[in-house]
Design a protein around this motif. Structure first.
Motif, PDB file in Angstrom:
ATOM      1  N   VAL A 192       0.832  -1.200   0.000  1.00 39.99           N
ATOM      2  CA  VAL A 192       0.000   0.000   0.000  1.00 39.99           C
ATOM      3  C   VAL A 192       0.866   1.249   0.000  1.00 39.99           C
ATOM      4  CG1 VAL A 192      -1.680   1.350   1.354  1.00 39.99           C
ATOM      5  CG2 VAL A 192      -2.036  -1.107   0.971  1.00 39.99           C
ATOM      6  N   LYS A 193       1.899   1.273   0.814  1.00 36.57           N
ATOM      7  CA  LYS A 193       2.796   2.438   0.844  1.00 36.57           C
ATOM      8  C   LYS A 193       3.459   2.649  -0.515  1.00 36.57           C
ATOM      9  CE  LYS A 193       4.120   2.234   5.713  1.00 36.57           C
ATOM     10  NZ  LYS A 193       5.275   2.004   6.600  1.00 36.57           N
ATOM     11  N   THR A 194       3.847   1.573  -1.156  1.00 34.45           N
ATOM     12  CA  THR A 194       4.517   1.653  -2.455  1.00 34.45           C
ATOM     13  C   THR A 194       3.585   2.193  -3.528  1.00 34.45           C
ATOM     14  OG1 THR A 194       5.994  -0.159  -1.870  1.00 34.45           O
ATOM     15  CG2 THR A 194       5.741   0.314  -4.219  1.00 34.45           C
ATOM     16  N   ILE A 195       2.347   1.685  -3.586  1.00 36.63           N
ATOM     17  CA  ILE A 195       1.442   2.172  -4.632  1.00 36.63           C
ATOM     18  C   ILE A 195       1.029   3.617  -4.376  1.00 36.63           C
ATOM     19  CG2 ILE A 195       0.649  -0.115  -5.359  1.00 36.63           C
ATOM     20  CD1 ILE A 195      -1.929   0.344  -3.762  1.00 36.63           C
ATOM     21  N   GLN A 196       0.896   3.984  -3.102  1.00 35.90           N
ATOM     22  CA  GLN A 196       0.582   5.385  -2.810  1.00 35.90           C
ATOM     23  C   GLN A 196       1.738   6.295  -3.216  1.00 35.90           C
ATOM     24  OE1 GLN A 196      -0.687   5.062   1.370  1.00 35.90           O
ATOM     25  NE2 GLN A 196      -2.683   5.802   0.691  1.00 35.90           N
ATOM     26  N   ALA A 197       2.954   5.872  -2.946  1.00 36.72           N
ATOM     27  CA  ALA A 197       4.125   6.673  -3.321  1.00 36.72           C
ATOM     28  C   ALA A 197       4.224   6.827  -4.841  1.00 36.72           C
ATOM     29  CB  ALA A 197       5.401   6.041  -2.768  1.00 36.72           C
ATOM     30  N   ALA A 198       3.674   5.853  -5.561  1.00 36.03           N
ATOM     31  CA  ALA A 198       3.679   5.898  -7.028  1.00 36.03           C
ATOM     32  C   ALA A 198       2.512   6.719  -7.577  1.00 36.03           C
ATOM     33  CB  ALA A 198       3.645   4.481  -7.591  1.00 36.03           C
ATOM     34  N   GLY A 199       1.677   7.280  -6.695  1.00 34.91           N
ATOM     35  CA  GLY A 199       0.596   8.160  -7.123  1.00 34.91           C
ATOM     36  C   GLY A 199      -0.771   7.522  -7.245  1.00 34.91           C
ATOM     37  N   HIS A 200      -0.899   6.274  -6.832  1.00 41.15           N
ATOM     38  CA  HIS A 200      -2.195   5.602  -6.897  1.00 41.15           C
ATOM     39  C   HIS A 200      -3.035   5.959  -5.674  1.00 41.15           C
ATOM     40  CE1 HIS A 200      -0.848   3.354 -10.351  1.00 41.15           C
ATOM     41  NE2 HIS A 200       0.271   3.088  -9.687  1.00 41.15           N
ATOM     42  N   LYS A 201      -4.341   5.809  -5.795  1.00 46.02           N
ATOM     43  CA  LYS A 201      -5.275   6.105  -4.709  1.00 46.02           C
ATOM     44  C   LYS A 201      -5.646   4.809  -3.992  1.00 46.02           C
ATOM     45  CE  LYS A 201      -5.983  10.469  -5.919  1.00 46.02           C
ATOM     46  NZ  LYS A 201      -6.133  11.627  -5.095  1.00 46.02           N
ATOM     47  N   VAL A 202      -5.857   4.901  -2.670  1.00 47.48           N
ATOM     48  CA  VAL A 202      -6.209   3.726  -1.882  1.00 47.48           C
ATOM     49  C   VAL A 202      -7.423   4.038  -1.011  1.00 47.48           C
ATOM     50  CG1 VAL A 202      -5.443   2.043  -0.171  1.00 47.48           C
ATOM     51  CG2 VAL A 202      -3.820   2.918  -1.862  1.00 47.48           C
ATOM     52  N   ILE A 203      -8.407   3.141  -1.105  1.00 45.20           N
ATOM     53  CA  ILE A 203      -9.614   3.225  -0.294  1.00 45.20           C
ATOM     54  C   ILE A 203      -9.575   2.080   0.709  1.00 45.20           C
ATOM     55  CG2 ILE A 203     -12.134   3.064  -0.298  1.00 45.20           C
ATOM     56  CD1 ILE A 203     -12.021   4.022  -3.253  1.00 45.20           C
ATOM     57  N   LEU A 204      -9.797   2.376   1.976  1.00 47.09           N
ATOM     58  CA  LEU A 204      -9.972   1.302   2.950  1.00 47.09           C
ATOM     59  C   LEU A 204     -11.385   0.775   2.756  1.00 47.09           C
ATOM     60  CD1 LEU A 204      -8.966  -0.390   5.317  1.00 47.09           C
ATOM     61  CD2 LEU A 204      -9.899   1.365   6.850  1.00 47.09           C
ATOM     62  N   TRP A 205     -11.483  -0.520   2.507  1.00 42.52           N
ATOM     63  CA  TRP A 205     -12.744  -1.188   2.157  1.00 42.52           C
ATOM     64  C   TRP A 205     -12.950  -2.300   3.172  1.00 42.52           C
ATOM     65  CZ3 TRP A 205     -12.771  -5.653  -1.641  1.00 42.52           C
ATOM     66  CH2 TRP A 205     -14.064  -5.976  -2.039  1.00 42.52           C
ATOM     67  N   THR A 206     -13.724  -2.027   4.194  1.00 40.15           N
ATOM     68  CA  THR A 206     -13.840  -2.942   5.318  1.00 40.15           C
ATOM     69  C   THR A 206     -15.262  -2.968   5.867  1.00 40.15           C
ATOM     70  OG1 THR A 206     -12.995  -3.439   7.554  1.00 40.15           O
ATOM     71  CG2 THR A 206     -13.070  -1.125   6.926  1.00 40.15           C
ATOM     72  N   SER A 207     -15.596  -4.045   6.534  1.00 39.10           N
ATOM     73  CA  SER A 207     -16.899  -4.155   7.200  1.00 39.10           C
ATOM     74  C   SER A 207     -16.897  -3.478   8.560  1.00 39.10           C
ATOM     75  CB  SER A 207     -17.274  -5.628   7.385  1.00 39.10           C
ATOM     76  OG  SER A 207     -17.445  -6.235   6.137  1.00 39.10           O
ATOM     77  N   ARG A 208     -15.738  -3.091   9.046  1.00 40.96           N
ATOM     78  CA  ARG A 208     -15.669  -2.445  10.361  1.00 40.96           C
ATOM     79  C   ARG A 208     -16.473  -1.149  10.359  1.00 40.96           C
ATOM     80  NH1 ARG A 208     -11.035  -3.487  14.136  1.00 40.96           N
ATOM     81  NH2 ARG A 208     -10.377  -5.597  13.609  1.00 40.96           N
ATOM     82  N   ALA A 209     -17.053  -0.858  11.520  1.00 39.89           N
ATOM     83  CA  ALA A 209     -17.828   0.375  11.683  1.00 39.89           C
ATOM     84  C   ALA A 209     -17.582   0.925  13.086  1.00 39.89           C
ATOM     85  CB  ALA A 209     -19.313   0.084  11.477  1.00 39.89           C
ATOM     86  N   GLY A 210     -17.990   2.155  13.297  1.00 37.37           N
ATOM     87  CA  GLY A 210     -17.902   2.775  14.616  1.00 37.37           C
ATOM     88  C   GLY A 210     -16.497   2.776  15.176  1.00 37.37           C
ATOM     89  N   ALA A 211     -16.383   2.443  16.464  1.00 32.94           N
ATOM     90  CA  ALA A 211     -15.083   2.455  17.142  1.00 32.94           C
ATOM     91  C   ALA A 211     -14.116   1.450  16.517  1.00 32.94           C
ATOM     92  CB  ALA A 211     -15.256   2.163  18.631  1.00 32.94           C
ATOM     93  N   ASP A 212     -14.622   0.315  16.054  1.00 33.48           N
ATOM     94  CA  ASP A 212     -13.742  -0.675  15.420  1.00 33.48           C
ATOM     95  C   ASP A 212     -13.120  -0.110  14.146  1.00 33.48           C
ATOM     96  OD1 ASP A 212     -14.226  -2.658  17.372  1.00 33.48           O
ATOM     97  OD2 ASP A 212     -16.041  -3.309  16.312  1.00 33.48           O
ATOM     98  N   LEU A 213     -13.893   0.644  13.382  1.00 34.08           N
ATOM     99  CA  LEU A 213     -13.372   1.283  12.181  1.00 34.08           C
ATOM    100  C   LEU A 213     -12.361   2.367  12.555  1.00 34.08           C
ATOM    101  CD1 LEU A 213     -13.289   1.760   9.137  1.00 34.08           C
ATOM    102  CD2 LEU A 213     -15.312   3.232   9.399  1.00 34.08           C
ATOM    103  N   GLU A 214     -12.700   3.184  13.536  1.00 30.84           N
ATOM    104  CA  GLU A 214     -11.774   4.230  13.980  1.00 30.84           C
ATOM    105  C   GLU A 214     -10.449   3.614  14.427  1.00 30.84           C
ATOM    106  OE1 GLU A 214     -13.675   6.665  16.945  1.00 30.84           O
ATOM    107  OE2 GLU A 214     -15.442   6.959  15.665  1.00 30.84           O
ATOM    108  N   ASN A 215     -10.505   2.520  15.153  1.00 31.39           N
ATOM    109  CA  ASN A 215      -9.278   1.844  15.604  1.00 31.39           C
ATOM    110  C   ASN A 215      -8.460   1.345  14.422  1.00 31.39           C
ATOM    111  OD1 ASN A 215      -9.950   2.269  18.287  1.00 31.39           O
ATOM    112  ND2 ASN A 215     -10.879   0.248  18.536  1.00 31.39           N
TER     113      ASN A 215
END
Length: 118
Positions: free
Chosen positions: A31-54
């Motif tokens: 993820v760090k490598t693709i971001q450094a290369a200019g790509h966009k990254v979306i966190l795509w997870t089922s977590r919500a609320g405090a679990d997502l914040e964590n």
């Protein structure tokens, strides 16, 4: 530029939900490598609320910040004049993912078994 939607549990981090056990070092580096290369990254997870914040905070501590979390990129929402609620990406990375090829192979196997019993 490509857009990557990346899952958290079992992908970026080894977890025993909701506990975060440690990083998947190769995925964090990816993820760090693709971001450094200019790509966009979306966190795509089922977590919500405090679990997502964590999870988001844990990723920040690993050196990852996201262009969006569980939603399309802001520029996509602006272009479409709508939040479609479906995360759009060029690539989806998830430990539970199945490729189209995998699904087709399973379907071929199922149809083969059915034909054997006809």
């Amino acid at each position: 530029m490509a857009v990557y939607a990346v899952d958290f549990d079992g992908t970026l981090a080894e977890t025993h939900f909701p506990e975060i056990l440690g990083p998947n070092k190769k995925m964090v580096a990816f993820v760090k490598t693709i971001q450094a290369a200019g790509h966009k990254v979306i966190l795509w997870t089922s977590r919500a609320g405090a679990d997502l914040e964590n999870a988001v905070e844990w990723c920040r501590m690993q050196g990852i910040t996201f262009d969006a979390v569980n939603e399309p990129l802001p520029e996509q929402i602006a272009r479409w004049k709508n939040d479609t609620r479906k995360v759009y990406a060029d690539y989806y990375i998830d430990d539970k993912a199945m490729t189209v090829k995998d699904a087709e192979q399973i379907m071929d196997e199922i149809l083969g078994i059915v034909r054997d019993y006809e």
